[in-house]
Motif scaffolding. Structure first.
Motif, PDB file in Angstrom:
ATOM      1  N   VAL A   1       0.836  -1.204   0.000  1.00 35.54           N
ATOM      2  CA  VAL A   1       0.000   0.000   0.000  1.00 35.54           C
ATOM      3  C   VAL A   1       0.869   1.252   0.000  1.00 35.54           C
ATOM      4  N   GLU A   2       1.890   1.257   0.851  1.00 38.24           N
ATOM      5  CA  GLU A   2       2.745   2.438   0.984  1.00 38.24           C
ATOM      6  C   GLU A   2       3.580   2.677  -0.281  1.00 38.24           C
ATOM      7  N   ILE A   3       4.146   1.608  -0.819  1.00 33.74           N
ATOM      8  CA  ILE A   3       4.957   1.741  -2.033  1.00 33.74           C
ATOM      9  C   ILE A   3       4.090   2.188  -3.206  1.00 33.74           C
ATOM     10  N   SER A   4       2.906   1.611  -3.312  1.00 33.84           N
ATOM     11  CA  SER A   4       1.991   1.979  -4.395  1.00 33.84           C
ATOM     12  C   SER A   4       1.605   3.448  -4.303  1.00 33.84           C
ATOM     13  N   ALA A   5       1.327   3.923  -3.083  1.00 29.68           N
ATOM     14  CA  ALA A   5       0.958   5.323  -2.890  1.00 29.68           C
ATOM     15  C   ALA A   5       2.094   6.251  -3.299  1.00 29.68           C
ATOM     16  N   ILE A   6       3.326   5.866  -2.969  1.00 34.32           N
ATOM     17  CA  ILE A   6       4.496   6.676  -3.330  1.00 34.32           C
ATOM     18  C   ILE A   6       4.672   6.724  -4.846  1.00 34.32           C
ATOM     19  N   LYS A   7       4.601   5.561  -5.470  1.00 33.33           N
ATOM     20  CA  LYS A   7       4.827   5.474  -6.916  1.00 33.33           C
ATOM     21  C   LYS A   7       3.781   6.265  -7.702  1.00 33.33           C
ATOM     22  N   GLU A   8       2.517   6.113  -7.319  1.00 34.62           N
ATOM     23  CA  GLU A   8       1.445   6.803  -8.034  1.00 34.62           C
ATOM     24  C   GLU A   8       1.523   8.313  -7.836  1.00 34.62           C
ATOM     25  N   ALA A   9       1.938   8.739  -6.632  1.00 35.76           N
ATOM     26  CA  ALA A   9       2.045  10.174  -6.368  1.00 35.76           C
ATOM     27  C   ALA A   9       3.186  10.793  -7.169  1.00 35.76           C
ATOM     28  N   TYR A  10       4.301  10.082  -7.285  1.00 39.58           N
ATOM     29  CA  TYR A  10       5.425  10.593  -8.084  1.00 39.58           C
ATOM     30  C   TYR A  10       5.050  10.664  -9.559  1.00 39.58           C
ATOM     31  N   ALA A  11       4.209   9.741 -10.001  1.00 44.87           N
ATOM     32  CA  ALA A  11       3.775   9.757 -11.401  1.00 44.87           C
ATOM     33  C   ALA A  11       3.008  11.043 -11.712  1.00 44.87           C
ATOM     34  N   GLN A  12       2.338  11.603 -10.701  1.00 46.15           N
ATOM     35  CA  GLN A  12       1.570  12.827 -10.910  1.00 46.15           C
ATOM     36  C   GLN A  12       2.459  14.024 -11.209  1.00 46.15           C
ATOM     37  N   ILE A  13       3.714  13.969 -10.751  1.00 45.79           N
ATOM     38  CA  ILE A  13       4.626  15.090 -11.027  1.00 45.79           C
ATOM     39  C   ILE A  13       5.567  14.747 -12.184  1.00 45.79           C
ATOM     40  N   GLY A  14       5.211  13.686 -12.912  1.00 45.49           N
ATOM     41  CA  GLY A  14       5.960  13.336 -14.107  1.00 45.49           C
ATOM     42  C   GLY A  14       7.221  12.543 -13.863  1.00 45.49           C
ATOM     43  N   VAL A  15       7.366  11.966 -12.677  1.00 49.32           N
ATOM     44  CA  VAL A  15       8.550  11.165 -12.351  1.00 49.32           C
ATOM     45  C   VAL A  15       8.140   9.692 -12.345  1.00 49.32           C
ATOM     46  N   GLU A  16       8.461   8.995 -13.404  1.00 49.61           N
ATOM     47  CA  GLU A  16       8.081   7.587 -13.545  1.00 49.61           C
ATOM     48  C   GLU A  16       9.211   6.640 -13.141  1.00 49.61           C
ATOM     49  N   ASP A  17      10.448   7.051 -13.417  1.00 48.38           N
ATOM     50  CA  ASP A  17      11.594   6.169 -13.208  1.00 48.38           C
ATOM     51  C   ASP A  17      12.131   6.325 -11.786  1.00 48.38           C
ATOM     52  N   ILE A  18      11.398   5.795 -10.818  1.00 51.76           N
ATOM     53  CA  ILE A  18      11.849   5.841  -9.417  1.00 51.76           C
ATOM     54  C   ILE A  18      11.754   4.446  -8.812  1.00 51.76           C
ATOM     55  N   ASN A  19      12.539   4.232  -7.773  1.00 53.10           N
ATOM     56  CA  ASN A  19      12.445   3.002  -6.990  1.00 53.10           C
ATOM     57  C   ASN A  19      11.636   3.334  -5.741  1.00 53.10           C
ATOM     58  N   ALA A  20      10.343   3.039  -5.788  1.00 50.35           N
ATOM     59  CA  ALA A  20       9.446   3.418  -4.693  1.00 50.35           C
ATOM     60  C   ALA A  20       9.839   2.741  -3.384  1.00 50.35           C
ATOM     61  N   PHE A  21      10.359   1.503  -3.472  1.00 50.85           N
ATOM     62  CA  PHE A  21      10.756   0.813  -2.242  1.00 50.85           C
ATOM     63  C   PHE A  21      11.946   1.507  -1.588  1.00 50.85           C
ATOM     64  N   THR A  22      12.889   1.975  -2.381  1.00 46.49           N
ATOM     65  CA  THR A  22      14.042   2.690  -1.834  1.00 46.49           C
ATOM     66  C   THR A  22      13.590   3.957  -1.115  1.00 46.49           C
ATOM     67  N   ILE A  23      12.648   4.667  -1.726  1.00 40.98           N
ATOM     68  CA  ILE A  23      12.110   5.867  -1.075  1.00 40.98           C
ATOM     69  C   ILE A  23      11.403   5.493   0.223  1.00 40.98           C
ATOM     70  N   PHE A  24      10.645   4.388   0.191  1.00 35.67           N
ATOM     71  CA  PHE A  24       9.978   3.903   1.406  1.00 35.67           C
ATOM     72  C   PHE A  24      10.995   3.670   2.526  1.00 35.67           C
ATOM     73  N   VAL A  25      12.091   2.990   2.223  1.00 44.23           N
ATOM     74  CA  VAL A  25      13.123   2.714   3.229  1.00 44.23           C
ATOM     75  C   VAL A  25      13.725   4.017   3.760  1.00 44.23           C
ATOM     76  N   GLU A  26      13.947   4.978   2.868  1.00 43.31           N
ATOM     77  CA  GLU A  26      14.560   6.244   3.275  1.00 43.31           C
ATOM     78  C   GLU A  26      13.624   7.112   4.101  1.00 43.31           C
TER      79      GLU A  26
END
Length: 567
Positions: free
Chosen positions: A199-224
């Protein structure tokens, strides 16, 4: 003439097909959308009757919705029928049905374990090592940390195992429920492998997509974001510190002192245990730890295996190939867990473990097959109140969603928020929405798509870049997730709060009223020792160390020594 025509047609433009029902209702009712959660929460504290309070909360919301198209008089009839329809829909939802089945099935499992003397034996074994009430609380906290993979499993498993031990040292059911609740969502929310990660990773990934950032590692951001989860970390530490220091404050202090005096929740301690006596071990049956360890251990093991297997079935073709290439790597396990349907898996694990429990009883000749099934069914019956509360809570959540309560609260935020206050504002907003709706997941889904674009806009406005910008983003994402858990902890309509009360055998309103001051204190510490300093550039590790010190100081100043501990 044209002006009159424009005014007449204005509603059709404002509330046209482009607006969702939530947006339409939020525009019509504004602050009135807050009525249903406020009614439910206020009445819960006033009447001490959760079911009645939730019923009236849902009814007030369905009345507002029904009044739109049917007027005031017909709105009352529509409100009642809509309430019934929402309860049916809540039960028919696959996820909710799985939760209800797992709750009742685990109730049946616990009845079997208790009747066979398993919980008594386990409590005696732990009691021989936990020589004080302090150790009993620490052991309970540690058990909660071990069951890190799911907050529901934490509440449902930890309660029956540790309840006899806590009762032995006259630790109040309110304090017990608090320890369960404080080690449920806070640890599951930051665990690298859990039913929350997806749930948390999905929320991060979808939110970044809204600002035009598709190429991210959502799990890495979650850990950070984990070091910035101030409320989670401070709350986990708070439990240990209050137990070691033997200090409590507010309603919890009164509950603890009453419990030491032989009262539990203002009632005679023996009366508080009537629900356990129905499944007390038979006379002449020797208590054995295996009668608890085998079925409950099987449930934990089967849950972990089930999360992996069930998650594999939900993966896409590319993800599945990646997992199959290295099936037991950390990344593969995490990926599988993120796709698992926790409600179904826990029900399956509880059902199979119940069969194991019945077989153990038959093998030891504790009861026959017919009596074993009757005990199991009796355990299901003990969960009916919990089931009803959950159904009303889910119905209230769906009502609030359609009414546009969250939409109204989110619209209160503008882009004029200063950078130094943004994380705090998002934390408060997430807390209010989570408190009002009783759902952490829902809050994450609502606020994260707002927080990430807003943080990116504000960060760019103030010229942040590189590591500073990334740290700022992690801080604001964390403020969503921690605010969701903080609000959930304070809310009497939260499902995890309800299950913690049930697991501890504690009156629900007593649990909420005793936990609320603790959650607020930790929330304040998270604000002034975590989010605000971090927003001004203070190193996150300095913030954590400072906050832990202030937590100890707060307990020392606010708390009173609990006397009369059973040694």
């Amino acid at each position: 003439m044209f002006r009159i025509l424009f005014i007449f047609l204005l509603p059709f433009f404002v509330f046209g097909a482009e607006l969702s029902p939530a947006e339409k209702n939020a525009s019509i009712y504004g602050a009135l959308t807050l009525i249903p959660p406020l009614v439910a929460i206020a009445l819960a504290f006033i009447t001490k009757d959760v079911i009645l309070s939730l019923f009236l909360g849902v009814l007030s919301g369905t009345f507002l919705i029904g009044m739109n198209d049917n007027g005031v008089l017909s709105g009352f009839v529509v409100a009642f029928t809509d309430l019934c329809a929402r309860m049916v829909a809540s039960m028919a939802d696959a996820w909710n049905a799985g939760i209800l089945l797992q709750v009742m099935c685990i109730g049946g499992l616990i009845a079997l374990v208790t009747k066979s003397g398993g919980t008594k034996a386990l409590a005696m074994w732990l009691g021989a090592r936990a020589h004080t009430g302090v150790r009993a609380q620490i052991y309970t906290w540690f058990m909660g940390i071990i069951i890190f993979f799911d907050d529901y499993a934490n509440a449902l498993i930890l309660g029956p195992i540790m309840r006899p031990l806590m009762d032995r040292f006259k630790i109040s059911r309110a304090k017990f429920a608090f320890i369960i609740d404080a080690t449920a969502a806070p640890i599951t929310g930051i665990a690298l492998i859990s039913t929350w990660v997806g749930v948390e990773i999905s929320a991060i990934k979808e939110a970044y997509a809204q600002i035009g950032v598709e190429d991210i590692n959502a799990f890495t951001i979650f850990v950070e974001t984990i070091p910035y989860r101030f409320y989670n970390i401070y709350m986990l530490f708070f439990v240990v510190a209050s137990a070691v220091m033997m200090r409590e404050f507010g309603p919890m202090y009164r509950a603890e002192m009453a419990s030491r005096a032989g009262k539990n929740g203002g009632r005679d301690f023996k009366i508080a245990n009537l629900e356990d006596q129905a499944f007390s071990p038979k006379e002449g049956i020797e208590p054995r730890k295996i009668n608890a360890l085998i079925p409950l251990g099987a449930m934990i093991v089967l849950s972990v295996i089930g999360f992996y297997a069930n998650g594999l079935g939900a993966l896409g073709e590319e993800e599945l190939k990646a997992v199959q290439a290295d099936p037991f790597s950390f990344v593969s396990i995490r990926t599988a867990f993120s796709g698992a349907d926790a409600s179904v898996v826990l029900f399956q694990a509880a059902m199979f473990s119940s069969i194991i429990g019945i077989v153990l009883g038959l093998w030891q000749k504790i009861y026959g097959i017919k009596e074993g099934i009757e005990i199991w069914i009796g355990g299901w019956k003990t969960m009916l109140t919990t089931v009803l509360i959950l159904l009303f809570a889910w119905s209230l959540s769906s009502t609030i969603k359609e009414l546009g309560t969250s939409k109204y609260l989110v619209d209160l935020l503008g882009e004029s928020t200063p950078m130094a206050l943004l994380a705090l504002v998002i934390f408060v907003l997430s807390s209010i929405i989570s408190f009002s709706t009783g759902t952490s997941f829902g809050t994450m889904g609502i606020v994260t798509p707002l927080a990430v674009p807003l943080a990116a806009s504000v960060g760019a406005k103030y010229g942040l870049s590189g590591d500073e910008f990334h740290a700022f983003m992690c801080l604001n994402i964390s403020s969503v997730f921690t605010g969701a858990i903080f609000g959930d902890h304070c809310s009497p309509i939260s499902d995890t709060t309800i299950l913690s009360s049930m697991g501890a055998g504690c009156d629900h309103i007593e649990h909420v009223s005793t936990q609320l001051p603790y959650a607020i204190v930790v929330g304040i510490i998270s604000t002034f020792c975590g989010f605000l300093p971090a927003s001004f550039g203070v190193n996150v590790w300095v913030c954590l160390a400072f906050g832990l010190g202030v937590t100890v100081l707060a307990i020392r100043i606010l708390g009173k020594k609990v006397s009369g501990e059973v040694r």
